[in-house]
Design a protein around this motif. Structure first.
Motif, PDB file in Angstrom:
ATOM      1  N   LEU A  74      29.316  -1.552  17.873  1.00 53.97           N
ATOM      2  CA  LEU A  74      29.116  -2.963  17.555  1.00 53.97           C
ATOM      3  C   LEU A  74      27.812  -3.165  16.788  1.00 53.97           C
ATOM      4  CD1 LEU A  74      30.271  -5.787  17.743  1.00 53.97           C
ATOM      5  CD2 LEU A  74      29.155  -6.048  19.968  1.00 53.97           C
ATOM      6  N   ASN A  75      26.775  -2.434  17.149  1.00 53.35           N
ATOM      7  CA  ASN A  75      25.510  -2.534  16.417  1.00 53.35           C
ATOM      8  C   ASN A  75      25.675  -2.121  14.954  1.00 53.35           C
ATOM      9  OD1 ASN A  75      24.075  -3.448  18.637  1.00 53.35           O
ATOM     10  ND2 ASN A  75      23.370  -1.403  19.236  1.00 53.35           N
ATOM     11  N   VAL A  76      26.453  -1.068  14.721  1.00 46.98           N
ATOM     12  CA  VAL A  76      26.679  -0.619  13.346  1.00 46.98           C
ATOM     13  C   VAL A  76      27.512  -1.654  12.580  1.00 46.98           C
ATOM     14  CG1 VAL A  76      27.856   1.112  11.941  1.00 46.98           C
ATOM     15  CG2 VAL A  76      26.390   1.830  13.830  1.00 46.98           C
ATOM     16  N   THR A  84      36.535  -4.461  -0.013  1.00 40.57           N
ATOM     17  CA  THR A  84      37.897  -4.170   0.410  1.00 40.57           C
ATOM     18  C   THR A  84      37.902  -3.675   1.863  1.00 40.57           C
ATOM     19  OG1 THR A  84      37.740  -1.867  -0.308  1.00 40.57           O
ATOM     20  CG2 THR A  84      38.528  -3.484  -1.939  1.00 40.57           C
ATOM     21  N   THR A  85      39.100  -3.559   2.406  1.00 44.48           N
ATOM     22  CA  THR A  85      39.257  -2.957   3.735  1.00 44.48           C
ATOM     23  C   THR A  85      38.603  -1.585   3.763  1.00 44.48           C
ATOM     24  OG1 THR A  85      41.401  -4.086   3.913  1.00 44.48           O
ATOM     25  CG2 THR A  85      40.956  -2.319   5.494  1.00 44.48           C
ATOM     26  N   LYS A  86      38.905  -0.784   2.768  1.00 44.18           N
ATOM     27  CA  LYS A  86      38.357   0.574   2.694  1.00 44.18           C
ATOM     28  C   LYS A  86      36.843   0.553   2.525  1.00 44.18           C
ATOM     29  CE  LYS A  86      39.054   5.036   0.361  1.00 44.18           C
ATOM     30  NZ  LYS A  86      37.605   5.345   0.342  1.00 44.18           N
ATOM     31  N   GLY A  87      36.345  -0.378   1.723  1.00 39.71           N
ATOM     32  CA  GLY A  87      34.904  -0.431   1.484  1.00 39.71           C
ATOM     33  C   GLY A  87      34.123  -0.714   2.754  1.00 39.71           C
ATOM     34  N   VAL A  88      34.600  -1.676   3.555  1.00 43.79           N
ATOM     35  CA  VAL A  88      33.925  -2.007   4.813  1.00 43.79           C
ATOM     36  C   VAL A  88      34.047  -0.847   5.792  1.00 43.79           C
ATOM     37  CG1 VAL A  88      33.938  -3.546   6.808  1.00 43.79           C
ATOM     38  CG2 VAL A  88      34.210  -4.496   4.512  1.00 43.79           C
ATOM     39  N   THR A  89      35.256  -0.293   5.898  1.00 43.25           N
ATOM     40  CA  THR A  89      35.481   0.837   6.818  1.00 43.25           C
ATOM     41  C   THR A  89      34.612   2.022   6.451  1.00 43.25           C
ATOM     42  OG1 THR A  89      37.775   0.116   7.119  1.00 43.25           O
ATOM     43  CG2 THR A  89      37.234   2.359   7.799  1.00 43.25           C
ATOM     44  N   ASP A  90      34.549   2.361   5.172  1.00 43.51           N
ATOM     45  CA  ASP A  90      33.749   3.502   4.720  1.00 43.51           C
ATOM     46  C   ASP A  90      32.272   3.313   5.049  1.00 43.51           C
ATOM     47  OD1 ASP A  90      35.995   4.747   3.773  1.00 43.51           O
ATOM     48  OD2 ASP A  90      35.600   4.351   1.655  1.00 43.51           O
ATOM     49  N   GLU A  91      31.790   2.080   4.901  1.00 35.87           N
ATOM     50  CA  GLU A  91      30.376   1.829   5.169  1.00 35.87           C
ATOM     51  C   GLU A  91      30.072   1.963   6.658  1.00 35.87           C
ATOM     52  OE1 GLU A  91      26.467   1.338   4.257  1.00 35.87           O
ATOM     53  OE2 GLU A  91      28.149   1.607   2.867  1.00 35.87           O
ATOM     54  N   ILE A  92      30.945   1.440   7.504  1.00 36.72           N
ATOM     55  CA  ILE A  92      30.763   1.607   8.951  1.00 36.72           C
ATOM     56  C   ILE A  92      30.782   3.086   9.301  1.00 36.72           C
ATOM     57  CG2 ILE A  92      31.816   1.187  11.219  1.00 36.72           C
ATOM     58  CD1 ILE A  92      32.831  -1.501  10.106  1.00 36.72           C
ATOM     59  N   ASN A  93      31.711   3.809   8.713  1.00 36.74           N
ATOM     60  CA  ASN A  93      31.841   5.233   8.973  1.00 36.74           C
ATOM     61  C   ASN A  93      30.597   6.001   8.543  1.00 36.74           C
ATOM     62  OD1 ASN A  93      33.607   7.016  10.191  1.00 36.74           O
ATOM     63  ND2 ASN A  93      34.625   7.600   8.305  1.00 36.74           N
ATOM     64  N   THR A  94      30.099   5.685   7.357  1.00 38.62           N
ATOM     65  CA  THR A  94      28.905   6.364   6.826  1.00 38.62           C
ATOM     66  C   THR A  94      27.703   6.140   7.730  1.00 38.62           C
ATOM     67  OG1 THR A  94      29.685   6.197   4.541  1.00 38.62           O
ATOM     68  CG2 THR A  94      27.316   6.467   4.864  1.00 38.62           C
ATOM     69  N   ARG A  95      27.533   4.927   8.207  1.00 35.44           N
ATOM     70  CA  ARG A  95      26.380   4.620   9.054  1.00 35.44           C
ATOM     71  C   ARG A  95      26.499   5.259  10.434  1.00 35.44           C
ATOM     72  NH1 ARG A  95      24.088  -1.351   7.302  1.00 35.44           N
ATOM     73  NH2 ARG A  95      24.581  -1.124   5.077  1.00 35.44           N
ATOM     74  N   LEU A 131      37.263   5.788  15.058  1.00 35.97           N
ATOM     75  CA  LEU A 131      37.300   6.464  16.355  1.00 35.97           C
ATOM     76  C   LEU A 131      37.113   7.975  16.209  1.00 35.97           C
ATOM     77  CD1 LEU A 131      40.110   4.424  18.136  1.00 35.97           C
ATOM     78  CD2 LEU A 131      37.730   4.635  18.879  1.00 35.97           C
ATOM     79  N   LYS A 132      37.608   8.530  15.117  1.00 34.42           N
ATOM     80  CA  LYS A 132      37.395   9.964  14.840  1.00 34.42           C
ATOM     81  C   LYS A 132      35.905  10.272  14.736  1.00 34.42           C
ATOM     82  CE  LYS A 132      38.075  13.517  11.295  1.00 34.42           C
ATOM     83  NZ  LYS A 132      36.655  13.889  11.268  1.00 34.42           N
ATOM     84  N   THR A 133      35.208   9.435  13.995  1.00 31.89           N
ATOM     85  CA  THR A 133      33.773   9.638  13.830  1.00 31.89           C
ATOM     86  C   THR A 133      33.043   9.473  15.157  1.00 31.89           C
ATOM     87  OG1 THR A 133      33.852   8.915  11.520  1.00 31.89           O
ATOM     88  CG2 THR A 133      31.710   8.796  12.636  1.00 31.89           C
ATOM     89  N   LEU A 134      33.450   8.493  15.953  1.00 35.80           N
ATOM     90  CA  LEU A 134      32.816   8.279  17.251  1.00 35.80           C
ATOM     91  C   LEU A 134      33.023   9.476  18.174  1.00 35.80           C
ATOM     92  CD1 LEU A 134      33.664   4.521  17.856  1.00 35.80           C
ATOM     93  CD2 LEU A 134      31.385   5.500  17.524  1.00 35.80           C
TER      94      LEU A 134
END
Length: 364
Positions: free
Chosen positions: A316-318, A337-348, A26-29
């Motif tokens: 949702l698209n990301v 991991t939780t962090k790995g998935v979150t980081d990838e969504i954040n990066t994109r 949400l911060k990134t959004l």
């Protein structure tokens, strides 16, 4: 600049892992939007809190929550510490009932890269509108006698106001989707409440001539969720039927870990609450493998609720771009991991717009 004040209640188990993950997204959004600001305040209410204080939230808990725009909940429950009926009625259901969150909505759709257990899921995309305040989950009833004569009585309460309100919400939602509403009933077996439900549905449908309708008995409807889920658009259901159907919807998506939910206050007096469908998952707590997608998709529903559908659609698209590329947690066949998935969504997300430096993000 629009500011949304959010009450974070991570709760129990993996809630403490996935709520911070979704908060980061949400911060990134907010940075991407530029005109949207989030202000989060965290509350430690949980089963651990109950062990220390003898209650799931303080006496003034609802008073402290009522002025927030939304409540962002992780999970409630730890059977090793507190019986479920104590934890749920002391926190989750207490908030739902006293904040008049009379509608529960839960989508289910094919997510790219997530394998459905169905042989041919056919790109189903449905949403269940669940009456969330009465029905089979009323607290009216009691027990009498002891021993072999003991009797438990549970009364289901169906008001015209509550029933019609859920149905109208479903029809209004269908106007924005594929213009079809299915009613979940059981009028061939439940003598009073379900014929009443059918009658109200028939009356309400007359006000929406542009919406196609059908009515399905809950047993057949559950089977169709498995054999022909693509036929459904919006389903309106009572409290119990909606609860069962939405867990089934999560299952046919591939994991309860990716399923979101929203508890909606429709009169504007109190905040709505957004929570993933999954529970506290005590078997994987602390392993860093909890799926954050359910909580992050729940954040998307919160954005939609406040008219930020475009931003929610981007999110949702990301999410689907990440799952499509095989970046998955173990519950859906991956190794991340939780962090790995979150980081990838954040990066994109950050790659979409690198100019988002005007929004302010505060965590108290």
């Amino acid at each position: 600049m629009k500011t949304l004040k959010i009450a974070n209640i991570p709760g129990d188990g993996i809630g403490k892992e996935v709520v911070p993950a979704a908060t980061e997204i949400l911060k990134t959004l907010s940075d991407i939007h530029g005109g949207l600001r989030f202000e989060f305040t965290s509350f430690p209410w949980s089963c651990e809190y109950y062990l220390e204080h003898g209650k799931m939230m303080p006496e003034d808990g609802l008073e402290r929550l009522k002025d927030f725009d939304s409540i962002f909940l992780g999970a409630v429950g730890n059977l090793k510490l507190v019986p479920d009926h104590v934890s749920l009625w002391g926190l989750l259901i207490k908030i739902r009932r006293e904040f008049e969150q009379v509608i529960n909505i839960r989508p289910a759709k094919v997510i790219d890269g997530v394998r459905s257990p169905l042989l041919n899921p056919k790109d189903f995309d449905l949403i269940v509108v669940r009456e969330n305040s009465e029905g089979e989950y009323s607290s009216v009833g009691g027990k009498i006698f002891q021993g072999e004569d003991e009797i438990a009585i549970q009364n289901a309460i169906f008001s015209r106001k509550g029933t019609e309100r859920a149905m109208r919400y479903a029809f209004e939602l269908a106007k924005k989707r594929r213009k079809h509403v299915t009613s979940a009933t059981k009028s061939n077996g439940i003598f009073h409440s379900m014929p009443f439900w059918d009658h109200v549905f028939e009356e309400v449908s007359k006000d929406y001539p542009e919406i196609n309708t059908d009515s399905q008995h809950i047993d057949a409807l559950s089977a169709f969720f498995v054999t022909r889920p693509e036929r459904f658009d919006v389903i309106v259901a009572s409290n119990l039927f909606g609860d069962i159907l939405t867990d089934l919807g999560a299952a046919i998506m591939g994991s309860v870990g990716i399923a979101p939910a929203a508890n909606i206050n429709v009169n504007g007096k109190f905040p709505s609450m957004f929570e993933p469908v999954h529970g506290s998952a005590p078997d994987i707590v602390g392993k860093g493998i909890a799926n954050p997608i359910g909580q992050i998709w729940t954040a998307k529903m919160m954005l939609d609720h406040y008219g930020e559908e475009e931003l929610g659609g981007i999110l949702l698209n990301v999410i689907e771009s990440v799952t499509r590329d095989g970046i998955l947690t173990p519950d859906i066949g991956g190794k991340y991991t939780t962090k790995g998935v979150t980081d990838e969504i954040n990066t994109r997300l950050k790659a979409i717009d690198k100019k988002g430096n005007n929004a302010e993000f505060i965590i108290k």
